[in-house]
Design a protein around this motif. Structure first.
Motif, PDB file in Angstrom:
ATOM      1  N   LEU A 157     -11.871  -0.595 -48.959  1.00  0.00           N
ATOM      2  CA  LEU A 157     -12.146  -0.086 -47.558  1.00  0.00           C
ATOM      3  C   LEU A 157     -10.969  -0.042 -46.917  1.00  0.00           C
ATOM      4  N   LEU A 158     -10.502  -1.642 -46.658  1.00  0.00           N
ATOM      5  CA  LEU A 158      -9.213  -1.632 -45.810  1.00  0.00           C
ATOM      6  C   LEU A 158      -7.921  -0.935 -46.450  1.00  0.00           C
ATOM      7  N   GLU A 159      -8.015  -0.820 -47.570  1.00  0.00           N
ATOM      8  CA  GLU A 159      -7.056   0.032 -48.251  1.00  0.00           C
ATOM      9  C   GLU A 159      -6.935   1.544 -47.960  1.00  0.00           C
ATOM     10  N   LYS A 160      -8.338   1.852 -48.134  1.00  0.00           N
ATOM     11  CA  LYS A 160      -8.354   3.069 -47.589  1.00  0.00           C
ATOM     12  C   LYS A 160      -8.031   3.620 -46.196  1.00  0.00           C
ATOM     13  N   GLN A 161      -8.325   2.657 -45.337  1.00  0.00           N
ATOM     14  CA  GLN A 161      -8.058   2.688 -43.782  1.00  0.00           C
ATOM     15  C   GLN A 161      -6.382   2.413 -43.640  1.00  0.00           C
ATOM     16  N   GLY A 162      -5.593   2.142 -44.643  1.00  0.00           N
ATOM     17  CA  GLY A 162      -4.366   1.890 -44.212  1.00  0.00           C
ATOM     18  C   GLY A 162      -3.826   0.765 -43.633  1.00  0.00           C
ATOM     19  N   GLN A 163      -4.721  -0.397 -43.809  1.00  0.00           N
ATOM     20  CA  GLN A 163      -4.510  -1.652 -43.215  1.00  0.00           C
ATOM     21  C   GLN A 163      -3.578  -2.657 -44.376  1.00  0.00           C
ATOM     22  N   LEU A 164      -4.168  -2.183 -45.585  1.00  0.00           N
ATOM     23  CA  LEU A 164      -3.175  -3.133 -46.563  1.00  0.00           C
ATOM     24  C   LEU A 164      -2.829  -2.201 -47.937  1.00  0.00           C
ATOM     25  N   LYS A 165      -2.082  -2.764 -48.578  1.00  0.00           N
ATOM     26  CA  LYS A 165      -2.075  -2.325 -50.091  1.00  0.00           C
ATOM     27  C   LYS A 165      -2.483  -3.826 -51.025  1.00  0.00           C
ATOM     28  N   ARG A 166      -3.104  -3.385 -52.221  1.00  0.00           N
ATOM     29  CA  ARG A 166      -3.350  -4.342 -52.918  1.00  0.00           C
ATOM     30  C   ARG A 166      -3.117  -4.029 -54.238  1.00  0.00           C
ATOM     31  N   GLN A 167      -2.345  -5.285 -55.036  1.00  0.00           N
ATOM     32  CA  GLN A 167      -2.457  -5.077 -56.513  1.00  0.00           C
ATOM     33  C   GLN A 167      -2.850  -6.363 -56.969  1.00  0.00           C
ATOM     34  N   LEU A 168      -4.088  -6.520 -57.431  1.00  0.00           N
ATOM     35  CA  LEU A 168      -4.655  -7.793 -57.902  1.00  0.00           C
ATOM     36  C   LEU A 168      -4.852  -8.686 -56.671  1.00  0.00           C
ATOM     37  N   ARG A 169      -4.168  -9.764 -56.887  1.00  0.00           N
ATOM     38  CA  ARG A 169      -3.995 -10.777 -55.642  1.00  0.00           C
ATOM     39  C   ARG A 169      -2.699 -10.901 -54.641  1.00  0.00           C
ATOM     40  N   ARG A 170      -2.188  -9.668 -55.099  1.00  0.00           N
ATOM     41  CA  ARG A 170      -0.865  -9.383 -54.309  1.00  0.00           C
ATOM     42  C   ARG A 170      -1.161  -8.472 -52.991  1.00  0.00           C
ATOM     43  N   ILE A 171      -0.921  -8.840 -52.071  1.00  0.00           N
ATOM     44  CA  ILE A 171      -1.199  -8.329 -50.653  1.00  0.00           C
ATOM     45  C   ILE A 171      -0.065  -7.851 -49.942  1.00  0.00           C
ATOM     46  N   GLU A 172      -0.079  -6.638 -49.373  1.00  0.00           N
ATOM     47  CA  GLU A 172       0.869  -6.288 -48.536  1.00  0.00           C
ATOM     48  C   GLU A 172       0.220  -5.837 -47.052  1.00  0.00           C
ATOM     49  N   LEU A 173       0.196  -6.415 -46.105  1.00  0.00           N
ATOM     50  CA  LEU A 173      -0.424  -6.013 -44.866  1.00  0.00           C
ATOM     51  C   LEU A 173       0.526  -4.897 -44.317  1.00  0.00           C
ATOM     52  N   LEU A 174      -0.135  -3.997 -43.725  1.00  0.00           N
ATOM     53  CA  LEU A 174       0.817  -2.783 -43.148  1.00  0.00           C
ATOM     54  C   LEU A 174       0.634  -2.575 -41.811  1.00  0.00           C
ATOM     55  N   GLU A 175       1.743  -2.083 -41.330  1.00  0.00           N
ATOM     56  CA  GLU A 175       1.684  -2.012 -39.535  1.00  0.00           C
ATOM     57  C   GLU A 175       0.979  -0.716 -39.317  1.00  0.00           C
ATOM     58  N   ASN A 176       0.229  -1.065 -38.331  1.00  0.00           N
ATOM     59  CA  ASN A 176      -0.392   0.195 -37.814  1.00  0.00           C
ATOM     60  C   ASN A 176      -0.046   0.656 -36.372  1.00  0.00           C
TER      61      ASN A 176
END
Length: 214
Positions: free
Chosen positions: A195-214
């Motif tokens: 859900l958060l990825e769909k909202q553009g809050q983050l990108k996720r690859q397994l346990r690798r997370i990138e928080l995105l600027e809004n």
């Protein structure tokens, strides 16, 4: 030499300030046991042990009146719990349970208190670390107060990113442990990540997370 006890002593930050010969004194006091997944290590009838995870994982939780678990923290190799019980606080409703096959070291209250009388710096170190643990538990309480799981998750990720100074990181907890920490299930947690990825809050690859600027 008891190699497992030696491992326990060297893993616990509480004993870092002590020279090796004094660590060996503690080693002689440690009892070590193996526990299987689901086996209870500590329950409310036991309130005089420091519990050290030598190898494996465990969880600390309380039970509500309906028997539902409220997970307080996840314990990994090198973690410990029970310092408050060592100073006489009663274990009213705390359980520690192995979540996989684990090697556990136990240090009895009476034995450690005798040692602390001889080593006052140990008392100071224990107080410092206890303050840190209380602070971490307060963070979790604030997260659990948020009604939506996705809000808890995002707040957790933002707080961790601020602590390490990076928006791109590997989750410090396994998914099942993070789910317990946030008071949810791994399945729900996966859906909230999506859900958060769909909202553009983050990108996720397994346990690798990138928080995105809004």
């Amino acid at each position: 030499m008891n190699l497992m006890a030696d491992l326990c002593v060297n893993l616990v930050p509480l004993f870092n300030a002590l020279p090796q010969d004094e660590k060996m004194q503690i080693e002689k006091l440690v009892q070590h046991k193996n526990y299987e997944k689901g086996e209870v290590i500590i329950d409310p009838t036991i309130n005089d042990n420091l519990v050290i995870v030598a190898d494996g994982n465990a969880k600390q939780y309380t039970l509500d009146e309906d028997g539902y678990e409220n997970v307080l923290q996840i314990l990994h190799t090198g973690d410990y719990i029970g310092e408050n019980w060592l100073f006489g606080q009663k274990n009213v409703n705390n359980y520690v349970e192995a979540t996989e096959h684990s090697e556990i070291c136990l240090l009895k209250r009476q034995d450690l208190l005798k040692l602390m009388h001889k080593q006052p710096e140990l008392s100071i170190r224990l107080l410092e670390l206890n303050i840190v643990k209380v602070s971490e538990m307060q963070k979790q309480i604030h997260l659990l107060a948020l009604p939506k799981v996705e809000d808890r998750l995002l707040k957790y990720l933002q707080t961790y990113a601020d602590e390490i100074g990076k928006n791109n990181f590997t989750l410090p907890l396994k998914m099942k442990d993070l789910a317990l920490y946030l008071g949810t299930t791994p399945e729900t947690l996966s859906r909230k990540f999506a859900l958060l990825e769909k909202q553009g809050q983050l990108k996720r690859q397994l346990r690798r997370i990138e928080l995105l600027e809004n």
